[in-house]
Write a protein that holds these residues in place. Structure first.
Motif, PDB file in Angstrom:
ATOM      1  N   HIS A   1     -81.954 106.325 -43.587  1.00 23.27           N
ATOM      2  CA  HIS A   1     -82.155 105.315 -44.634  1.00 23.27           C
ATOM      3  C   HIS A   1     -80.824 104.697 -45.073  1.00 23.27           C
ATOM      4  CE1 HIS A   1     -86.382 105.205 -45.374  1.00 23.27           C
ATOM      5  NE2 HIS A   1     -86.487 106.497 -45.643  1.00 23.27           N
ATOM      6  N   SER A   2     -79.780 105.520 -45.172  1.00 23.40           N
ATOM      7  CA  SER A   2     -78.483 105.007 -45.625  1.00 23.40           C
ATOM      8  C   SER A   2     -77.914 104.000 -44.632  1.00 23.40           C
ATOM      9  CB  SER A   2     -77.497 106.164 -45.833  1.00 23.40           C
ATOM     10  OG  SER A   2     -77.157 106.782 -44.607  1.00 23.40           O
ATOM     11  N   TYR A   3     -78.078 104.259 -43.332  1.00 25.27           N
ATOM     12  CA  TYR A   3     -77.606 103.310 -42.315  1.00 25.27           C
ATOM     13  C   TYR A   3     -78.452 102.037 -42.328  1.00 25.27           C
ATOM     14  CZ  TYR A   3     -74.108 106.138 -39.821  1.00 25.27           C
ATOM     15  OH  TYR A   3     -72.973 106.828 -39.474  1.00 25.27           O
TER      16      TYR A   3
ATOM     17  N   ASP B   1     -73.193 115.865 -40.591  1.00 22.84           N
ATOM     18  CA  ASP B   1     -72.837 114.539 -41.116  1.00 22.84           C
ATOM     19  C   ASP B   1     -71.675 113.918 -40.344  1.00 22.84           C
ATOM     20  OD1 ASP B   1     -74.770 114.610 -43.069  1.00 22.84           O
ATOM     21  OD2 ASP B   1     -73.475 115.553 -44.548  1.00 22.84           O
TER      22      ASP B   1
ATOM     23  N   ARG C   1     -69.287  97.943 -46.097  1.00 25.01           N
ATOM     24  CA  ARG C   1     -70.320  97.888 -45.071  1.00 25.01           C
ATOM     25  C   ARG C   1     -69.854  97.035 -43.892  1.00 25.01           C
ATOM     26  NH1 ARG C   1     -75.877  97.063 -48.651  1.00 25.01           N
ATOM     27  NH2 ARG C   1     -75.865  99.142 -49.607  1.00 25.01           N
TER      28      ARG C   1
ATOM     29  N   SER D   1     -82.601 110.871 -45.085  1.00 27.36           N
ATOM     30  CA  SER D   1     -81.607 110.247 -45.965  1.00 27.36           C
ATOM     31  C   SER D   1     -80.512 109.557 -45.161  1.00 27.36           C
ATOM     32  CB  SER D   1     -80.997 111.311 -46.884  1.00 27.36           C
ATOM     33  OG  SER D   1     -79.965 110.774 -47.664  1.00 27.36           O
TER      34      SER D   1
ATOM     35  N   ALA E   1     -80.064 100.757 -44.770  1.00 24.92           N
ATOM     36  CA  ALA E   1     -79.902  99.997 -46.012  1.00 24.92           C
ATOM     37  C   ALA E   1     -78.717  99.041 -45.955  1.00 24.92           C
ATOM     38  CB  ALA E   1     -79.742 100.960 -47.191  1.00 24.92           C
ATOM     39  N   ASN E   2     -77.797  99.285 -45.025  1.00 24.54           N
ATOM     40  CA  ASN E   2     -76.662  98.379 -44.853  1.00 24.54           C
ATOM     41  C   ASN E   2     -77.167  97.030 -44.366  1.00 24.54           C
ATOM     42  OD1 ASN E   2     -74.341  96.994 -44.157  1.00 24.54           O
ATOM     43  ND2 ASN E   2     -73.608  98.512 -42.681  1.00 24.54           N
TER      44      ASN E   2
ATOM     45  N   HIS F   1     -67.045 103.883 -45.102  1.00 27.34           N
ATOM     46  CA  HIS F   1     -67.408 104.662 -46.288  1.00 27.34           C
ATOM     47  C   HIS F   1     -67.225 103.837 -47.558  1.00 27.34           C
ATOM     48  CE1 HIS F   1     -68.171 108.496 -44.353  1.00 27.34           C
ATOM     49  NE2 HIS F   1     -67.052 108.379 -43.656  1.00 27.34           N
TER      50      HIS F   1
END
Length: 671
Positions: A185-187, A141, A38, A182, A189-190, A35
């Motif tokens: 995409h968040s995963y 989540d 990365r 979302s 983007a790492n 959190h």
């Protein structure tokens, strides 16, 4: 650390060190470090029903629930480790959005003695615990963590994400579509994530949105590996089959890590064993056009070691930067803990905390005022953040600009001998001296007293000066506000440095802002005292600079007139660029002397006007210097900077009442 040595040796795929390396990363992830930092990871992404669950089954050898796509309703972290004993463990990692009570309940779900054959039922129970069984929510989540060890397992960790939804439906709302997109995409983007882009051969190649998502997150394709599932659904020899073969050969969508092909169980052999599933896959991929592909890109037998090596290499390549990020996070936490100080449960502890904080605060304030910037708080002077902490430098800079603006913009009108183009719209308007003398003549006519012709009423100097100094108040107020704002910024930054955010907000609210208001009131009153004597009454000065300036002005006018008379006498044209006179030409010195002394002003009123203008210009030059210095010394230094050291001192803390101490220093839920 480098995974390649000079002799080409690579660590063993199933070595003990390999497993321990993955265990460290998994431990960090289980503590929810991801959190904040990365972490390197393999993420499985694809559309709903693209075969992601079947890929996980093939990799782990464990059956996952398939009813209503339960395993894709939340992120699933699959941890595989090679061991002599087959064990399984299922736990829930709660989302940060959960309340403390919900987190405690989900963490208690951990079942350490799960048998491998009971994993599907345990996952069903985890789904219920997340609140996905009541129908109130479709996705969560939270993260389901499944750890499986056994002699046939590879050292591998995968994060399976919910399948992408193309359109809302009866079981999936528009909000669900947005939430899943979302999350994926968040995963992706790492930049430390390796993307496993699952593409089903059941869907037309042109409709594969997963390849677009992968390209958006990884434009150069350096950290993406594509996996084609369900190749047996393609008609043998068809154009569609050839298109997917080209895709698998890295000829269409090019990924640096390439592509891989898997054949999943179909509806007819859903219950077959893992061994039977692998045999059927080998038989299918060893015939037809699929044989044209490199063997290392076909089947689960080569995919598992391939993924294990990819993850290991990714961790090794990111390890130096990861260590730096973790160390930076630790340093930040230590700094925050230092600012939080000791526990502050009682009133005495809270007051003691503020006393200690005030000592650090006062020390930095004194350094900022004195211009001694050795403390690390002040940072780099060449950066905006570092400069605004250096209060003395900021104030000095502002006061120097104030002096320049007073010289350039402080006069209402700029009296010139000849017109010249205006430089800026906000600069004083220009007026010819001859025109200004006409204005002064009219003012003198309307203000005439008992003075003799050719003289002027001394009070006329005051009227002219008050008009000429009109911009002063605006300029003084502008720089007062600027310096007060800079002072508040400096105090706020010091409070944030010496304590935590919650206490800093209390200090700003209860101590700093009231102090700034007090300083602003003092400064406004002092500015009024400085300006008022020069806004009404009669002008007063005993500075010899006043008479010297008048004399210099008169000499300058006399010199200009004499030059004009000499030019006329010797018939020299000013535009010739030379004042040389031929010495062989004779002239009468008496006539020359008469010419030099013939300047007289027949108009007595105009003569008086000229004398008055000389006086107002000299008086203005004297007073503007006084105003600049008084604003800096009596205003800024005495009324603002002089009181900053006592803004938040230990003495101030000791005098605060108990309710104010609690309001500022009491511990909050965040601290």
């Amino acid at each position: 650390m480098d995974c390649h040595t000079d002799n080409g040796f690579r660590p063993s795929l199933h070595s003990k060190d390999h497993g321990q390396l993955l265990d460290v990363i998994d431990l960090l992830r289980s503590q929810r470090i991801n959190h904040y930092i990365r972490l390197p990871q393999l993420i499985v992404c694809g559309d709903q029903s693209s075969g992601k669950s079947s890929v996980l089954e093939a990799v782990s050898g464990v059956r996952f629930p398939t009813k209503e796509n339960l395993c894709t309703r939340f992120a699933t972290e699959l941890v595989l480790r090679r061991d002599t004993v087959a064990t399984a463990k299922v736990a829930i990692v709660p989302s940060n959005q959960r309340s403390d009570q919900e987190k405690e309940k989900l963490l208690a779900f951990e079942a350490p003695c799960v048998r491998i054959d009971t994993i599907p039922s345990v996952i069903d129970a985890a789904r219920e615990a997340m609140g996905l069984g009541s129908g109130t929510k479709a996705f969560s989540d939270d993260v389901l963590r499944v750890e499986i060890s056994g002699p046939e397992q590879s050292h591998l960790t995968l994060v399976d994400l919910p399948g992408l939804i193309h359109a809302e439906g009866r079981q999936q709302s528009a909000e669900d579509v947005k939430l899943v997109t979302s999350l994926v995409h968040s995963y992706m983007a790492n930049t430390r994530s390796i993307i496993l882009a699952i593409v089903s051969a059941k869907n037309d190649r042109a409709n594969q949105i997963m390849t677009k998502f992968a390209r958006d997150a990884d434009p150069k394709g350096v950290r993406t590996i594509g996996i084609i599932t369900k190749p047996d659904t393609l008609r043998t020899g068809s154009d569609s089959e050839q298109a997917f073969v080209d895709l698998a050969g890295n000829k269409d969508v090019v990924f640096r890590l390439g592509w891989h092909v898997l054949k999943n169980r179909d509806d007819n052999n859903r219950e077959c064993s893992a061994e039977e599933r692998d045999r059927q896959e080998r038989d299918f991929l060893s015939q037809g056009t699929w044989m044209s592909l490199p063997p290392k890109t076909l089947g689960i037998g080569t995919l598992k070691p391939r993924l294990s090596t990819l993850l290991k290499d990714q961790i090794l390549s990111e390890l130096p930067n990861l260590i730096c990020d973790i160390q930076a996070g630790i340093d930040e936490c230590r700094s925050t803990l230092t600012r939080l100080g000791e526990p502050r449960r009682t009133l005495q502890e809270q007051r003691l905390y503020l006393v200690r904080t005030s000592q650090s605060f006062s020390s930095l304030i004194k350094a900022a005022i004195d211009g001694v910037y050795f403390h690390k708080f002040f940072g780099d002077a060449m950066t905006p953040a570092g400069f605004e902490k250096r209060l003395r430098a900021v104030v000095q800079d502002a006061l120097l600009e104030f002096e320049k603006d007073m010289r350039r913009e402080g006069h209402y009108q700029e009296i010139t001998e000849e017109t010249s183009p205006r430089k800026k719209a906000d600069t004083p308007r220009q007026i010819l001296r001859s025109e200004f003398l006409d204005d002064v003549r009219e003012l003198m006519r309307r203000s005439r007293g008992c003075e003799l012709p050719g003289t002027f009423n001394p009070l006329i100097i005051g009227d002219l000066f008050y008009q000429q100094s009109k911009p002063w108040k605006r300029l003084v107020e502008r720089y007062s506000d600027r310096i007060l704002k800079a002072t508040r910024t400096s105090l706020e930054l010091i409070s944030l440095y010496t304590t935590n955010e919650a206490t800093s907000e209390g200090l700003i609210r209860e101590i700093i802002d009231p102090a700034i208001e007090k300083y602003a009131g003092r400064l406004a009153k002092k500015v009024e005292e400085i300006l008022d004597p020069h806004q009404e009454g009669h002008p007063i000065t005993y500075n010899h600079y006043f008479t010297e300036t008048i004399q210099k002005a008169r000499k300058e006018y006399a010199k200009k007139d004499q030059v004009q008379q000499l030019n006329n006498f010797f018939k020299i044209k000013p535009d010739m660029g030379s004042s040389y006179v031929n010495s062989h030409q004779g002239f009468d010195t008496g006539v020359l002397l008469e010419a030099l002394n013939q300047r007289t002003e027949a108009d007595m009123d105009r003569y008086a006007c000229s004398e008055a203008v000389d006086c107002i210009e000299a008086y203005y030059k004297v007073v503007i210097k006084v105003i600049v210095d008084n604003f800096a010394v009596l205003g800024i230094e005495s009324c603002v900077l002089g009181g900053l050291f006592d803004t938040f001192s230990p003495e101030v803390v000791l005098e605060l009442d108990d309710s104010l101490i609690k309001s500022i220093a009491a511990e909050t839920e965040e601290s």
